[in-house]
Design a protein around this motif. Sequence first.
Motif, PDB file in Angstrom:
ATOM      1  N   GLY A   2       0.702  -1.365  -0.006  1.00  0.00           N
ATOM      2  CA  GLY A   2      -0.030  -0.066   0.046  1.00  0.00           C
ATOM      3  C   GLY A   2       0.975   1.194   0.123  1.00  0.00           C
ATOM      4  O   GLY A   2       1.942   1.345   0.674  1.00  0.00           O
ATOM      5  N   GLU A  48      -0.309   0.931   6.601  1.00  0.00           N
ATOM      6  CA  GLU A  48      -0.872   1.341   5.398  1.00  0.00           C
ATOM      7  C   GLU A  48      -0.212   0.328   4.366  1.00  0.00           C
ATOM      8  O   GLU A  48      -0.975   0.290   3.347  1.00  0.00           O
ATOM      9  N   ILE A  88      -1.665  -4.300   2.710  1.00  0.00           N
ATOM     10  CA  ILE A  88      -3.047  -4.045   1.971  1.00  0.00           C
ATOM     11  C   ILE A  88      -3.426  -5.461   1.507  1.00  0.00           C
ATOM     12  O   ILE A  88      -2.601  -6.349   1.146  1.00  0.00           O
TER      13      ILE A  88
END
Length: 333
Positions: free
Chosen positions: A178, A216, A219
């Motif tokens: 991500g 983050e 993903i």
Amino acid sequence: MYAAGAENVKRKDYRRMIDNYGRKITYLRLSVTELCNLRCRYCMPENGICLKKREDMLTEEEMISAVRAAARMGINKVRITGGEPLVKKNIISICRNISSIDGIDEVCLTTNGILLPEMAADLKSAGVKRVNISLDTLDPEKFSHITRRNEHTGAMRGLKAALEAGFEKVKINAVLIGGFNDDEIPALAELTVRYPVDVRFIELMPMYDSGDFGKEAYISCSKVVEALPELLPVQPDGGVAELFRLPGAKGNIGLINPVSAHFCGSCSRLRITADGYIKPCLHSPAEFYIKGMNEEEMYGQLIRAVNAKPEWHGEMSAQARSRAGRNMNRIGG
Ligand code: SAM
Ligand code: SF4
């Protein structure tokens, strides 16, 4: 303890293939080196690794004995990996010898591709049937960032060399990160339209010391389906990837979800590390030492490893790291 006479050395014992959860163990990933010509951030620390002495690593003869023992147990497919297997000096001989072992139907190799232009034809002649090439980005600058080496052109040449060498199958593996390459999902997927290749997106796994990726970065591969609404589902081929295809494409798109939806229930693998440990599970700390052993002793360790396969690899996330205790280059991804 299992004790075999000379005649048992040649006999396959299929009962040994089944683990405590009813899974058939048929696939061995053999790491031939911890060394690499790249330094991918999720796989290796920047300064490389603290190397063991050569005498502490498996010799070619020990690797062959281990695969022979594994073939007797029912292993029929071997993937050669690392580290980067193509930096290993005797890699062609290792592949040739493993391909000629009775019971081994398929030898495949995973590589970053950089040395393929000079080695692809020899690997094919040595019996390697399928090649997976790791390529996370088509952007040279991003490639240099993630691998810490300026080798994008080399990797692209490697892909071309693999296609020209005529392997049965060429697959591209892209680790989905991500904020790094999720914007390239359509471009990477489009390689399946341009070339006869499969492209597999693999969820980033939080290994032992594999970079400081934030939350983050982890993903799910479901992002691929969101980014490519035109994907058509394809019948599973028995592998771990969920398969799709772009309309008119020559190859499949595969999604490999070890973090968001593990595939432990159908795991058929054992791993052997370059420093001589059998790992029953990628993410388990359990290891069985085979360095310095003969084929019979290795066979016994393989059986113990099959019996030690856990039901699943446990929770993994940015906060809950893998319990493997090693980075991928030291296991064999
Ligand atoms: N050097 C070869 C290569 O890069 O293909 C073979 C060894 S490498 C360890 C095997 C595979 O593991 C590569 O496709 C790499 O992207 C993947 N890998 C390494 N670390 C990973 C991680 N933390 N999460 C997901 N995949 C990882
Ligand atoms: Fe080397 Fe492969 Fe690890 Fe990258 S993923 S550092 S190419 S072993």
